[in-house]
Design an enzyme around this catalytic site. Structure first.
Site, mmCIF file in Angstrom:
data_model
loop_
_atom_site.group_PDB
_atom_site.id
_atom_site.type_symbol
_atom_site.label_atom_id
_atom_site.label_comp_id
_atom_site.label_asym_id
_atom_site.label_seq_id
_atom_site.Cartn_x
_atom_site.Cartn_y
_atom_site.Cartn_z
ATOM 1 N N ARG A 36 14.179 12.583 -3.345
ATOM 2 C CA ARG A 36 14.805 12.822 -2.038
ATOM 3 C C ARG A 36 16.278 13.205 -2.186
ATOM 4 N NH1 ARG A 36 11.703 8.183 1.281
ATOM 5 N NH2 ARG A 36 9.998 9.505 1.948
ATOM 6 N N LYS B 99 -6.888 5.188 8.461
ATOM 7 C CA LYS B 99 -7.345 4.842 9.805
ATOM 8 C C LYS B 99 -7.598 6.070 10.662
ATOM 9 C CE LYS B 99 -5.003 0.459 10.438
ATOM 10 N NZ LYS B 99 -3.849 -0.065 11.165
ATOM 11 N N GLY C 243 3.828 11.560 2.584
ATOM 12 C CA GLY C 243 3.130 10.285 2.472
ATOM 13 C C GLY C 243 2.224 10.246 1.262
ATOM 14 N N GLY D 129 5.185 10.455 8.328
ATOM 15 C CA GLY D 129 4.991 10.364 9.776
ATOM 16 C C GLY D 129 5.471 11.615 10.485
HETATM 17 P P1 AMP Z 1 -2.833 6.746 5.298
HETATM 18 O O1 AMP Z 1 -1.585 5.936 5.204
HETATM 19 O O2 AMP Z 1 -3.558 6.609 6.599
HETATM 20 O O3 AMP Z 1 -2.645 8.199 4.888
HETATM 21 O O4 AMP Z 1 -3.833 6.079 4.248
HETATM 22 C C1 AMP Z 1 -3.608 6.145 2.895
HETATM 23 C C2 AMP Z 1 -4.376 5.068 2.223
HETATM 24 O O5 AMP Z 1 -5.735 5.191 2.546
HETATM 25 C C3 AMP Z 1 -4.288 5.124 0.719
HETATM 26 O O6 AMP Z 1 -3.552 4.025 0.260
HETATM 27 C C4 AMP Z 1 -5.740 5.054 0.274
HETATM 28 O O7 AMP Z 1 -5.925 4.141 -0.766
HETATM 29 C C5 AMP Z 1 -6.463 4.585 1.515
HETATM 30 N N1 AMP Z 1 -7.868 4.993 1.526
HETATM 31 C C6 AMP Z 1 -8.375 6.206 1.357
HETATM 32 N N2 AMP Z 1 -9.711 6.182 1.330
HETATM 33 C C7 AMP Z 1 -10.077 4.896 1.470
HETATM 34 C C8 AMP Z 1 -11.345 4.213 1.510
HETATM 35 N N3 AMP Z 1 -12.473 4.892 1.395
HETATM 36 N N4 AMP Z 1 -11.326 2.874 1.682
HETATM 37 C C9 AMP Z 1 -10.171 2.214 1.785
HETATM 38 N N5 AMP Z 1 -8.955 2.797 1.762
HETATM 39 C C10 AMP Z 1 -8.910 4.129 1.598
#
Ligand code: AMP
Length: 412
Positions: free
Chosen positions: A37, A217, A369, A392
């Site tokens: 960064r 999520k 991210g 974000g």
């Molecule tokens: P996000 O912050 O929503 O982009 O989520 C990222 C996180 O989602 C990462 O740390 C991944 O390890 C997790 N992730 C991706 N696929 C899965 C899965 N099938 N089960 C649990 N966690 C997951």
């Protein structure tokens, strides 16, 4: 509308107040573990120095929640100022206060060609007062504005080069430029590049335009899926959010991470997306999340004792084919738990597919991210068109949300 760039402002003898994002990761002892960064801000800083200006930097670091540097020294931004000095090859002055007499003296003594870094703006509660809370509370509004006025007084020119916080209404991002009427307010080179790549990809894409969305999520991504279904030719889904979609399709998801209260939303998105919205055809499952654990690849229902942790090989092949035909690809969110091998395979295969797409001339943009971390870890970030510095922020940009901190800046 494009925003005025720092390239088009007279900087000679000017105090150039730059909001940067030096929110760098540090280890337990405070040593910076990744200075990307800081390096990303160098072109803007160097440009001011080369053109005879004085650089005054402000940034946040972590979440000190209004405590000062004496109460919580972990959050001082001094190590970042030191690292910047090493990268620039010249000393960077540091003010242990962002506003007040010490900062005022440091700014007054700054000469052309010199750099001053102000202490972490998040040591001041005013920085993160939300406008929606300040609207009906005159004391809160004054607190935020008085902090911003003090910072604004330090600059003859305001520069926003902190894309990662552009979606926020923090004082240093929005209230400071609001207080600088009549003075140039422009984007730095980093924000200019982010707006160009993300903006062109989303608003003026070469088609076919494929979006890939993963991550944890579905609730975080409903708005972005909906926005992208309107703009893209195909939306590919991966990550844990696919399991909520499985429930929506009447399939069993075993022990996988699901959001039962979002099943109706997922059903609605499936209807809205029709053929455009692609879901994995197979899933890599295991009894628990452990490095090197035995895996089973499942099509259809996931057995009750298993959890899905990655997209399967058939899905990888199908997604690779779709990416191979794309002229624009936007990716946000890993396909599986890439931090824990062997569940990194799907994410790295998609990263590789983007690299190949870039080599044949497609525009490939990666939202920040975790997908940015994954492509960085694979050593491939130089081989795609653009890796966003904003997690974000890039997501909200993809949703089409306006950024007030950018809107306030001068038009090109
Ligand atoms: P996000 O912050 O929503 O982009 O989520 C990222 C996180 O989602 C990462 O740390 C991944 O390890 C997790 N992730 C991706 N696929 C899965 C899965 N099938 N089960 C649990 N966690 C997951």
């Amino acid at each position: 509308m494009a925003k005025k760039s720092i390239a088009n402002v007279d900087l000679k003898g000017k105090r150039v107040l730059i909001r940067v994002d030096f929110n760098v990761p540090q280890d337990d002892k405070g040593a910076i573990t990744d200075d990307r960064r800081i390096r990303m801000a160098l072109p803007t800083i160097q440009h001011v120095l080369n053109n005879g200006g004085r650089v005054i930097l402000m940034s946040h670091l972590g979440r000190p929640e209004g405590k000062d540097r004496n109460a919580d020294a972990r959050f001082t931004i001094e190590p970042a100022a030191k690292r910047l000095g090493e990268l620039l090859g010249k000393p960077v002055k540091f003010s242990p206060e962002a506003v007040g007499p010490v900062a005022e003296k440091a700014v007054a003594e700054l000469k052309d060609g010199e750099v001053l870094m102000l202490e972490n703006v998040r040591f001041y509660e005013a920085e993160q007062i939300k406008d929606k809370n300040a609207k009906n509370d005159p004391a809160l509004k004054e607190k935020k504005e008085s902090f911003a006025r003090q910072l604004a007084a330090f600059g003859d020119v305001y520069v926003n080069d902190a894309f990662g916080t552009c979606h926020r209404d923090n004082a240093s991002m929005l209230t400071v430029p609001q207080q600088m009427t009549g003075k140039p307010k422009v984007v730095g080179f980093l924000v200019e590049k982010e707006l160009k790549y993300l903006g062109d990809a989303l608003n003026n894409p070469q088609r076919p335009f494929v979006a890939i969305l993963g991550g944890k999520k579905v609730s975080d991504k409903i708005a972005v899926i909906e926005a992208l279904l309107k703009k893209c030719d195909t939306v590919l889904i991966g990550g844990a959010m696919q399991y909520t979609f499985m429930l929506a399709r009447g399939l069993k998801a075993g022990q996988s991470l699901v959001e039962p209260d979002k099943v109706d939303e997922a059903k609605r998105l499936l209807q809205l997306g029709g053929d455009k919205l692609k879901l994995p055809v197979d899933v890599v499952c295991a009894k628990e999340l452990k490095p090197g654990i035995a895996t089973t690849t499942v099509e259809g229902d996931i057995p009750d004792d298993l959890s899905g942790f990655d997209i399967g090989p058939k899905t990888v092949e199908e997604y690779k084919k779709i990416i191979a035909g794309a002229k624009t690809v936007a990716w946000n969110g890993p396909m599986g738990v890439f931090e824990t091998p062997p569940f990194d395979k799907g994410t790295y295969a998609i990263a590789q597919a983007l690299v190949e797409a870039t080599a044949r001339g497609a525009i490939t943009v990666i939202g920040g991210g975790d997908s940015a971390a994954a492509i960085e870890k694979a050593g491939l970030s130089e081989k795609v068109s653009h890796v966003s510095t904003g997690g974000g922020a890039s997501l909200e940009f993809m949703e089409g949300k306006p950024f007030k901190a950018v809107e306030i800046l001068d038009e090109a």
